[in-house]
Design an enzyme around this catalytic site. Structure first.
Site, PDB file in Angstrom:
ATOM      1  N   TYR A 134       0.754  -1.293   0.035  1.00  0.00           N
ATOM      2  CA  TYR A 134       0.000  -0.020   0.047  1.00  0.00           C
ATOM      3  C   TYR A 134       0.832   1.235  -0.005  1.00  0.00           C
ATOM      4  O   TYR A 134       1.587   1.692   1.034  1.00  0.00           O
ATOM      5  CB  TYR A 134      -0.994  -0.019   1.173  1.00  0.00           C
ATOM      6  CG  TYR A 134      -1.838   1.057   1.383  1.00  0.00           C
ATOM      7  CD1 TYR A 134      -2.186   2.155   0.253  1.00  0.00           C
ATOM      8  CD2 TYR A 134      -2.449   1.233   2.438  1.00  0.00           C
ATOM      9  CE1 TYR A 134      -3.115   3.111   0.587  1.00  0.00           C
ATOM     10  CE2 TYR A 134      -3.648   2.289   2.760  1.00  0.00           C
ATOM     11  CZ  TYR A 134      -3.697   3.131   1.690  1.00  0.00           C
ATOM     12  OH  TYR A 134      -4.662   4.161   2.091  1.00  0.00           O
ATOM     13  N   LYS A 162      -1.373  -1.352  -4.065  1.00  0.00           N
ATOM     14  CA  LYS A 162      -2.307  -0.191  -4.085  1.00  0.00           C
ATOM     15  C   LYS A 162      -1.673   1.232  -4.242  1.00  0.00           C
ATOM     16  O   LYS A 162      -0.855   1.598  -3.313  1.00  0.00           O
ATOM     17  CB  LYS A 162      -3.206  -0.475  -2.652  1.00  0.00           C
ATOM     18  CG  LYS A 162      -4.265   0.893  -2.621  1.00  0.00           C
ATOM     19  CD  LYS A 162      -4.816   0.938  -1.242  1.00  0.00           C
ATOM     20  CE  LYS A 162      -5.953   2.093  -1.298  1.00  0.00           C
ATOM     21  NZ  LYS A 162      -6.566   2.145   0.015  1.00  0.00           N
ATOM     22  N   ILE A 202      -8.852  -0.405  -5.308  1.00  0.00           N
ATOM     23  CA  ILE A 202      -9.244  -0.420  -3.820  1.00  0.00           C
ATOM     24  C   ILE A 202      -9.989   0.669  -3.574  1.00  0.00           C
ATOM     25  O   ILE A 202      -9.409   1.820  -3.448  1.00  0.00           O
ATOM     26  CB  ILE A 202      -8.202  -0.805  -2.728  1.00  0.00           C
ATOM     27  CG1 ILE A 202      -7.669  -2.159  -3.233  1.00  0.00           C
ATOM     28  CG2 ILE A 202      -8.750  -0.465  -1.545  1.00  0.00           C
ATOM     29  CD1 ILE A 202      -6.410  -2.604  -2.320  1.00  0.00           C
TER      30      ILE A 202
END
Length: 292
Positions: A134, A162, A202
């Site tokens: 992330y 992400k 996401i």
């Protein structure tokens, strides 16, 4: 073939009026999102106010989402924590309870050295669950650059990222320099990301508008630009709130407008001003002028 295709919703955490986790409402939300066609669920992220949860609450929240999903959609669990050891424990917990993978922040408490970031992901990878790194340099001190991701991607279980930097050019560069699958991390680049090769998203606002989010991303992946732009134009005013520090309050209010109230945010997050809520309401009504 990407492992985590499509629209994964970064779940909000429903609370009662006295700030207790509302697991009944959480169950209802997960079932509704799955029925609306989302491709996966992500509990325990920033949008889920994970930092305000006790360890017991967080564990039960993750277990509830995995149980409700019941294999119908994959569950990616947020592993953010102050230390690598704590993050590893959350990955182990997710693995024990049947999660499909984890969404893993780098060290969050200070600006780490590159070797510290690499060792952090090595420790998480050794647990044995697929990892979506992330990258969120807006809210945390680390920027997972394409070159750094190329190093992290050498670990067996690091399969994706992400990407939340807000720079769509990053997505293409990551695809060029690594074998990672890219998941859009900020809502107001959902269409651009799909068009340049992101295979997943996401998402935040699809907590309130899941059908619209799924339709938009699929149109983008299919290259149906004209149809996608028509929908995107109406969603963008809402999507821009996903990149704001007040994204949790904003998206929870959107859910209230959508007839899916999930209660307040936990302090230190406080209610927004009347003027801010009015702007969100105007953007929400504008989004509903186009039919999916």
């Amino acid at each position: 073939m990407a492992k985590f295709n499509g629209v994964y919703v970064a779940l909000v955490t429903p609370f009662t009026k006295d700030y207790q986790v509302d697991y009944v409402r959480l169950t209802e939300l997960c079932n509704w999102l799955i029925d609306q066609g989302v491709d996966g669920l992500v509990p325990g992220g920033s949008l889920g106010e994970y930092a305000t949860l006790t360890a017991e609450e967080r564990a039960k929240l993750v277990e509830t989402v995995i149980e409700v999903a019941n294999g119908r959609v994959p569950v990616l669990v947020g592993s953010g924590a102050p230390s690598t050891a704590q993050s590893v424990k959350w990955v182990q917990h997710a693995k024990e309870h049947g999660a499909a993978g984890i969404m893993a922040l780098p060290p969050i408490n200070y600006k780490p050295l590159e070797n510290e970031i690499i060792e952090h992901y090595k420790a998480l990878s050794e647990v044995g669950l697929p990892i979506v790194a992330y990258n969120n340099p807006k809210d945390y001190p680390t920027d997972l650059t394409p070159d750094l991701l190329a190093e992290i991607s050498k670990f067996e279980n690091v399969v994706g990222v992400k990407e939340f930097s807000g720079d769509v050019r990053r997505m293409q560069e990551i695809l060029e320099k690594t074998d990672l699958e890219v998941m859009v991390g900020v809502d107001d680049l959902a269409l651009e990301g799909a068009l340049v090769g992101a295979t997943g998203w996401i998402s935040g606002v699809p907590n309130a508008l899941p059908k619209e989010g799924v339709e938009l991303f699929h149109l983008g992946r299919e290259g149906k630009v004209k149809e996608a732009l028509k929908l995107y134009k109406h969603l963008l005013p809402l999507f821009r709130y996903d990149a704001s520090p007040q994204l949790v309050q904003s998206i929870k209010y959107m859910m209230e407008l959508a007839g899916k109230p999930v209660g307040p945010t936990r302090p230190p997050r406080l209610p927004l001003s009347k003027e801010q809520y009015q702007k969100i309401e105007e953007a929400f009504h504008y989004s509903k002028r186009v039919t999916v």
